[in-house]
Structures are given as C-alpha cells and as structure tokens.
Design a protein around this motif. Sequence first.
Motif, mmCIF file in Angstrom:
data_model
loop_
_atom_site.group_PDB
_atom_site.id
_atom_site.type_symbol
_atom_site.label_atom_id
_atom_site.label_comp_id
_atom_site.label_asym_id
_atom_site.label_seq_id
_atom_site.Cartn_x
_atom_site.Cartn_y
_atom_site.Cartn_z
ATOM 1 N N SER A 59 0.815 -1.222 0.000
ATOM 2 C CA SER A 59 0.000 0.000 0.000
ATOM 3 C C SER A 59 0.847 1.270 0.000
ATOM 4 C CB SER A 59 -0.946 0.003 1.204
ATOM 5 O OG SER A 59 -0.232 0.219 2.408
ATOM 6 N N ARG A 60 2.064 1.187 0.510
ATOM 7 C CA ARG A 60 2.952 2.359 0.555
ATOM 8 C C ARG A 60 3.892 2.432 -0.630
ATOM 9 N NH1 ARG A 60 4.313 3.731 6.794
ATOM 10 N NH2 ARG A 60 2.152 3.730 7.483
ATOM 11 N N GLY A 61 3.821 1.457 -1.500
ATOM 12 C CA GLY A 61 4.660 1.483 -2.695
ATOM 13 C C GLY A 61 6.101 1.086 -2.444
ATOM 14 N N TRP A 62 6.376 0.418 -1.344
ATOM 15 C CA TRP A 62 7.730 -0.055 -1.060
ATOM 16 C C TRP A 62 7.923 -1.360 -1.803
ATOM 17 C CZ3 TRP A 62 6.714 0.749 4.818
ATOM 18 C CH2 TRP A 62 6.806 2.113 5.118
ATOM 19 N N ARG A 63 8.514 -1.300 -2.972
ATOM 20 C CA ARG A 63 8.603 -2.462 -3.847
ATOM 21 C C ARG A 63 9.896 -3.262 -3.690
ATOM 22 N NH1 ARG A 63 3.700 -2.069 -4.062
ATOM 23 N NH2 ARG A 63 2.595 -1.263 -5.849
ATOM 24 N N LYS A 64 10.876 -2.708 -2.993
ATOM 25 C CA LYS A 64 12.096 -3.452 -2.689
ATOM 26 C C LYS A 64 12.052 -3.724 -1.189
ATOM 27 C CE LYS A 64 14.941 -1.606 -6.370
ATOM 28 N NZ LYS A 64 16.248 -1.035 -6.714
ATOM 29 N N LEU A 65 11.696 -4.948 -0.863
ATOM 30 C CA LEU A 65 11.414 -5.295 0.528
ATOM 31 C C LEU A 65 12.278 -6.453 0.985
ATOM 32 C CD1 LEU A 65 9.464 -4.649 2.910
ATOM 33 C CD2 LEU A 65 8.017 -6.497 2.043
ATOM 34 N N TRP A 66 12.885 -6.259 2.137
ATOM 35 C CA TRP A 66 13.630 -7.321 2.806
ATOM 36 C C TRP A 66 12.816 -7.678 4.037
ATOM 37 C CZ3 TRP A 66 19.279 -6.530 4.940
ATOM 38 C CH2 TRP A 66 19.712 -7.705 5.575
ATOM 39 N N LEU A 67 12.269 -8.872 4.059
ATOM 40 C CA LEU A 67 11.463 -9.332 5.183
ATOM 41 C C LEU A 67 12.285 -10.285 6.021
ATOM 42 C CD1 LEU A 67 7.789 -10.074 5.251
ATOM 43 C CD2 LEU A 67 9.319 -11.756 6.279
ATOM 44 N N GLU A 68 12.321 -10.007 7.316
ATOM 45 C CA GLU A 68 13.104 -10.822 8.226
ATOM 46 C C GLU A 68 12.174 -11.312 9.341
ATOM 47 O OE1 GLU A 68 17.669 -10.277 8.978
ATOM 48 O OE2 GLU A 68 16.539 -8.845 10.156
ATOM 49 N N SER A 69 12.229 -12.603 9.621
ATOM 50 C CA SER A 69 11.358 -13.214 10.626
ATOM 51 C C SER A 69 12.159 -14.195 11.470
ATOM 52 C CB SER A 69 10.210 -13.957 9.930
ATOM 53 O OG SER A 69 9.454 -14.707 10.853
ATOM 54 N N ASP A 70 11.701 -14.399 12.692
ATOM 55 C CA ASP A 70 12.353 -15.406 13.527
ATOM 56 C C ASP A 70 11.682 -16.774 13.385
ATOM 57 O OD1 ASP A 70 10.046 -15.031 15.050
ATOM 58 O OD2 ASP A 70 11.085 -14.139 16.746
ATOM 59 N N SER A 71 10.737 -16.891 12.469
ATOM 60 C CA SER A 71 10.080 -18.174 12.180
ATOM 61 C C SER A 71 10.706 -18.797 10.928
ATOM 62 C CB SER A 71 8.580 -17.966 11.968
ATOM 63 O OG SER A 71 7.995 -19.144 11.457
ATOM 64 N N THR A 72 11.456 -19.866 11.115
ATOM 65 C CA THR A 72 12.080 -20.521 9.967
ATOM 66 C C THR A 72 11.031 -21.103 9.032
ATOM 67 O OG1 THR A 72 12.358 -22.560 11.249
ATOM 68 C CG2 THR A 72 14.241 -21.053 11.148
ATOM 69 N N TYR A 73 9.908 -21.561 9.579
ATOM 70 C CA TYR A 73 8.865 -22.132 8.733
ATOM 71 C C TYR A 73 8.250 -21.072 7.826
ATOM 72 C CZ TYR A 73 4.943 -24.945 7.175
ATOM 73 O OH TYR A 73 4.046 -25.616 6.390
ATOM 74 N N VAL A 74 7.948 -19.908 8.375
ATOM 75 C CA VAL A 74 7.366 -18.835 7.573
ATOM 76 C C VAL A 74 8.363 -18.356 6.522
ATOM 77 C CG1 VAL A 74 6.491 -16.468 7.648
ATOM 78 C CG2 VAL A 74 5.684 -18.143 9.305
ATOM 79 N N VAL A 75 9.628 -18.290 6.865
ATOM 80 C CA VAL A 75 10.663 -17.913 5.899
ATOM 81 C C VAL A 75 10.646 -18.885 4.723
ATOM 82 C CG1 VAL A 75 13.169 -17.795 5.548
ATOM 83 C CG2 VAL A 75 12.132 -16.651 7.520
ATOM 84 N N GLU A 76 10.560 -20.186 4.996
ATOM 85 C CA GLU A 76 10.514 -21.179 3.911
ATOM 86 C C GLU A 76 9.225 -21.070 3.100
ATOM 87 O OE1 GLU A 76 12.863 -23.389 2.572
ATOM 88 O OE2 GLU A 76 14.000 -21.960 3.764
ATOM 89 N N LEU A 77 8.094 -20.811 3.767
ATOM 90 C CA LEU A 77 6.834 -20.632 3.035
ATOM 91 C C LEU A 77 6.960 -19.496 2.027
ATOM 92 C CD1 LEU A 77 4.144 -20.936 5.869
ATOM 93 C CD2 LEU A 77 4.529 -22.555 4.000
ATOM 94 N N LEU A 78 7.574 -18.399 2.457
ATOM 95 C CA LEU A 78 7.737 -17.249 1.565
ATOM 96 C C LEU A 78 8.739 -17.519 0.456
ATOM 97 C CD1 LEU A 78 7.679 -14.200 3.966
ATOM 98 C CD2 LEU A 78 6.174 -14.579 2.020
ATOM 99 N N ARG A 79 9.870 -18.082 0.802
ATOM 100 C CA ARG A 79 10.904 -18.335 -0.206
ATOM 101 C C ARG A 79 10.399 -19.240 -1.317
ATOM 102 N NH1 ARG A 79 16.122 -19.306 3.666
ATOM 103 N NH2 ARG A 79 16.651 -17.120 3.936
#
Length: 168
Positions: A97-117
């Motif tokens: 919604s803010r137009g931030w198209r270059k995004l680095w998402l960092e999470s402490d959930s390894t499962y969610v990281v794999e879901l996204l990747r």
Amino acid sequence: MANDWKEYLTLRELGVRSRSAPPPDYIDVHWWPPDLNWMKVNTDGSALGAPGRIFAGDVFRDHQAEVRGCFHVKGGSGFALEEELLAVIKAIAIAESRGWRKLWLESDSTYVVELLRKKLMEVPWRFLTSWKATIAFLNNFELRVSHIYREGNAAADIMAHNSRHEGW
C-alpha cells in the motif's frame, strides 16, 4: 550432569564419576540495515497459550536504520504459526500500500521464511485466502527473505507484545 555443586557432591559421595556438560554454543546475532532504496521489515508474532490469543508486530526501517513505520495487531485465537503468518501478511500488505517495492522481510520463524521463499500454500485454512493474496502481491516486489534469531528481532517482538497490553 548439570554442573550443579550439590549434584557434584552427591555423585562424589556415591562414588560415581561424572563429566561436566559441554559449554553451550554461542552465535553472534546482528541486525543489518537494508541497502539503499530498500525497506526492511522485521516481523514477529506472540501468543498467549496454544491455542491462545495471537498478536503480531512489524517494524519497517530504511537503509539508515530509521524507523519508517510500525504496527501491532490482535488476531483472535490461534497457534504460534498463525501469529507469525499474521505478522507477515500485514507487513506485505502495508509495504504494497505504501509502494515499497524493494522489501527485505526478516522473521524469527524458519517455517514462515521457507513458506515465503518457496511461495508454498501450506498454511492453516483460515489464512489461506489472505496468504494467496500475499503471495500474489509478491509478483510486484523485489523480495529478500531471511531468518533472524529472536535476539536480533527485538523491535518487532516489542511491537507484538504491546498488543497484549491494550485489553481485550
């Protein structure tokens, strides 16, 4: 052996040979700012019980580590995975919604990281529609996804925990 003095004396009196536990492994944990023109979001979830009330928090920062936005949200009742999913879904919706198209998402959930990747759809059914929309948004992004240990994710953790203190 737990390296407890009383335990050591007890074992010695019984004539039992003991060995000390090996020292724990230590890992340096660092938070790094994103590159120029990138936005970094750290996401975290928090739950009270399993299942229990779930909360999510995100912190957006630019290349100078300046906070560009943050939020926390209550998500009803659920499990640990659901709190983490809620945090990621909200973060990507805000970035979109803010137009931030270059995004680095960092999470402490390894499962969610794999879901996204891997853009997997293996999420609880009540999140499936939101998750599909989130994955579709990713076609508009240059996305980096990484895992960070809880100790490096303190700002997002604080945001998630702040939701707990606002009454239900």
